[in-house]
Scaffold this active site. Structure first.
Site, PDB file in Angstrom:
ATOM      1  N   ALA A   1      54.454   8.666  41.307  1.00  0.00           N
ATOM      2  CA  ALA A   1      55.279   7.669  40.606  1.00  0.00           C
ATOM      3  C   ALA A   1      54.507   6.939  39.520  1.00  0.00           C
ATOM      4  CB  ALA A   1      55.840   6.665  41.616  1.00  0.00           C
TER       5      ALA A   1
ATOM      6  N   VAL B   1      48.371  13.227  47.817  1.00  0.00           N
ATOM      7  CA  VAL B   1      49.325  13.809  48.783  1.00  0.00           C
ATOM      8  C   VAL B   1      48.829  15.123  49.379  1.00  0.00           C
ATOM      9  CG1 VAL B   1      51.351  12.726  47.716  1.00  0.00           C
ATOM     10  CG2 VAL B   1      50.668  15.037  47.001  1.00  0.00           C
TER      11      VAL B   1
ATOM     12  N   TYR C   1      52.501  28.037  40.632  1.00  0.00           N
ATOM     13  CA  TYR C   1      53.527  26.992  40.526  1.00  0.00           C
ATOM     14  C   TYR C   1      54.884  27.508  41.022  1.00  0.00           C
ATOM     15  CZ  TYR C   1      56.126  23.196  38.134  1.00  0.00           C
ATOM     16  OH  TYR C   1      56.935  22.130  37.829  1.00  0.00           O
TER      17      TYR C   1
HETATM   18  N1  LIG Z   1      58.379  18.013  33.304  1.00  0.00           N
HETATM   19  C1  LIG Z   1      59.102  19.080  33.570  1.00  0.00           C
HETATM   20  O1  LIG Z   1      59.637  19.759  32.670  1.00  0.00           O
HETATM   21  C2  LIG Z   1      59.327  19.520  34.988  1.00  0.00           C
HETATM   22  C3  LIG Z   1      60.186  20.590  35.212  1.00  0.00           C
HETATM   23  C4  LIG Z   1      60.423  21.006  36.513  1.00  0.00           C
HETATM   24  C5  LIG Z   1      59.807  20.354  37.569  1.00  0.00           C
HETATM   25  N2  LIG Z   1      58.970  19.319  37.337  1.00  0.00           N
HETATM   26  C6  LIG Z   1      58.357  18.673  38.496  1.00  0.00           C
HETATM   27  O2  LIG Z   1      58.624  17.299  38.477  1.00  0.00           O
HETATM   28  C7  LIG Z   1      57.559  16.593  39.099  1.00  0.00           C
HETATM   29  C8  LIG Z   1      57.051  15.509  38.149  1.00  0.00           C
HETATM   30  O3  LIG Z   1      56.613  16.143  36.966  1.00  0.00           O
HETATM   31  P1  LIG Z   1      56.259  15.326  35.628  1.00  0.00           P
HETATM   32  O4  LIG Z   1      56.665  16.196  34.508  1.00  0.00           O
HETATM   33  O5  LIG Z   1      56.734  13.930  35.715  1.00  0.00           O
HETATM   34  O6  LIG Z   1      54.657  15.394  35.719  1.00  0.00           O
HETATM   35  P2  LIG Z   1      53.520  14.390  35.229  1.00  0.00           P
HETATM   36  O7  LIG Z   1      54.011  13.539  34.109  1.00  0.00           O
HETATM   37  O8  LIG Z   1      52.321  15.238  35.036  1.00  0.00           O
HETATM   38  O9  LIG Z   1      53.325  13.454  36.520  1.00  0.00           O
HETATM   39  C9  LIG Z   1      52.879  14.001  37.718  1.00  0.00           C
HETATM   40  C10 LIG Z   1      52.793  12.908  38.763  1.00  0.00           C
HETATM   41  O10 LIG Z   1      52.276  13.487  39.974  1.00  0.00           O
HETATM   42  C11 LIG Z   1      51.193  12.694  40.432  1.00  0.00           C
HETATM   43  N3  LIG Z   1      50.229  13.507  41.169  1.00  0.00           N
HETATM   44  C12 LIG Z   1      49.618  14.651  40.761  1.00  0.00           C
HETATM   45  N4  LIG Z   1      48.794  15.101  41.715  1.00  0.00           N
HETATM   46  C13 LIG Z   1      48.882  14.223  42.746  1.00  0.00           C
HETATM   47  C14 LIG Z   1      48.269  14.148  44.028  1.00  0.00           C
HETATM   48  N5  LIG Z   1      47.380  15.061  44.444  1.00  0.00           N
HETATM   49  N6  LIG Z   1      48.600  13.120  44.832  1.00  0.00           N
HETATM   50  C15 LIG Z   1      49.465  12.168  44.419  1.00  0.00           C
HETATM   51  N7  LIG Z   1      50.086  12.193  43.235  1.00  0.00           N
HETATM   52  C16 LIG Z   1      49.781  13.201  42.406  1.00  0.00           C
HETATM   53  C17 LIG Z   1      50.605  12.077  39.162  1.00  0.00           C
HETATM   54  O11 LIG Z   1      49.979  10.860  39.466  1.00  0.00           O
HETATM   55  P3  LIG Z   1      48.393  10.607  39.426  1.00  0.00           P
HETATM   56  O12 LIG Z   1      47.838  11.357  38.261  1.00  0.00           O
HETATM   57  O13 LIG Z   1      48.297   9.116  39.344  1.00  0.00           O
HETATM   58  O14 LIG Z   1      47.906  11.110  40.743  1.00  0.00           O
HETATM   59  C18 LIG Z   1      51.861  11.797  38.352  1.00  0.00           C
HETATM   60  O15 LIG Z   1      52.422  10.549  38.735  1.00  0.00           O
HETATM   61  C19 LIG Z   1      56.511  17.636  39.454  1.00  0.00           C
HETATM   62  O16 LIG Z   1      56.659  18.031  40.797  1.00  0.00           O
HETATM   63  C20 LIG Z   1      56.845  18.783  38.539  1.00  0.00           C
HETATM   64  O17 LIG Z   1      56.414  20.014  39.045  1.00  0.00           O
HETATM   65  C21 LIG Z   1      58.711  18.877  36.073  1.00  0.00           C
END
Ligand SMILES: NC(=O)c1ccc[n+]([C@@H]2O[C@H](COP(=O)([O-])OP(=O)(O)OC[C@H]3O[C@@H](n4cnc5c(N)ncnc54)[C@H](OP(=O)(O)O)[C@@H]3O)[C@@H](O)[C@H]2O)c1
Length: 240
Positions: A13, A57, A148
């Site tokens: 978040a 996590v 992924y």
């Molecule tokens: N953006 C897209 O187009 C897209 C499409 C399909 C699915 N998704 C999915 O949507 C979700 C969010 O994506 P997003 O685009 O918002 O990505 P993002 O901007 O890169 O954010 C990822 C989030 O995950 C957290 N995170 C990463 N590794 C972690 C860990 N080991 N423990 C706890 N928190 C962790 C990060 O927080 P910290 O760095 O503070 O740990 C960050 O808050 C993901 O599951 C992604 O696969 C995204």
């Protein structure tokens, strides 16, 4: 879509989709536990009804601590959104064990640990809503993303199985599969690559974090009483 005073956990978040989900649930009156690894970004949630917890996590002991702290503070868990995710892209031939494992550990095992720890209090309450953030890539596959895609497809299987396990206890479990959403995760692509993607999206634009957050809000709210075990795409029609 009432969720006032309900207790929600949102992982990942600190940025992007997870932050939009957390803010949407807060606006709707929920108490929200926000998790991530970046303490500075967690500190930006400077408002009542937020419990920021720094945790990775992919580490089961840290996940158990999240659940313990939530129960100590608020005594219940109504909503769990497993959103934390990472990518480590590369073709199969060149993919390292580490890149395979890290992506599975965060995207899939992380959600498993959270579900396992949160399910007991939800079962006692005989209510709860879980949403796992998968991806259209988990449905369609994508060259260069076998780690992924495997993790996100795994989340869909987890979602269906858990939905069947806990339905009799009043707990609803769903997956959301976003398409191309504008966040840090996707902004590494060149303008040319983005244009090519937009051409494949029937609604003619990339998605916003709010597009995803509004769907999650509906699924975890009292308005959703009869949807469980589903994977709902929020992708502008990309996967039709
Ligand atoms: N953006 C897209 O187009 C897209 C499409 C399909 C699915 N998704 C999915 O949507 C979700 C969010 O994506 P997003 O685009 O918002 O990505 P993002 O901007 O890169 O954010 C990822 C989030 O995950 C957290 N995170 C990463 N590794 C972690 C860990 N080991 N423990 C706890 N928190 C962790 C990060 O927080 P910290 O760095 O503070 O740990 C960050 O808050 C993901 O599951 C992604 O696969 C995204």
């Amino acid at each position: 879509m009432g969720i006032a005073n309900q207790v929600a956990i949102v992982t990942g978040a600190t940025r992007g989709i997870g932050k939009a989900i957390a803010l949407t649930l807060l606006d709707a009156g929920a108490k929200v536990v926000v998790c991530g690894r970046n303490q500075e970004l967690l500190n930006e949630y400077n408002q009542p009804n937020v419990l920021p917890i720094k945790a990775d996590v992919s580490k089961p002991n840290e996940v158990d601590q999240i659940i313990k702290q939530v129960l100590d503070k608020w005594g219940r868990i109504d909503i769990l959104v497993n959103n934390a995710g990472i990518t480590r892209d590369g073709l199969l031939m060149r993919m390292s064990d580490e890149d395979w494992q890290q992506v599975l550990d965060v995207n899939l095992s992380g959600a498993f640990y959270l579900c396992r720890s949160a399910i007991r209090p939800m079962m006692k309450q005989r209510s709860g809503k879980i949403v796992n953030i998968s991806s259209v890539i988990g449905v369609t596959g994508n060259p260069g993303q076998i780690n992924y895609a495997a993790a996100k497809a795994g989340l869909i299987g987890l979602t269906k199985s858990l939905a069947k396990e806990v339905a009799s206890r009043g707990i609803l479990v769903n997956a959301v599969a976003p398409g191309y959403i504008d966040t840090d995760m996707t902004n590494q692509l060149s303008e040319q690559q983005k244009e090519a993607i937009v051409k494949m999206i029937p609604l003619g634009r990339t998605g916003t974090v709010e597009d995803v957050a509004q769907l999650v809000y509906f699924l975890v709210s009292d308005a959703n009483k009869y949807i469980t075990g589903q994977t709902i795409h929020v992708d502008g029609g990309l996967v039709i």
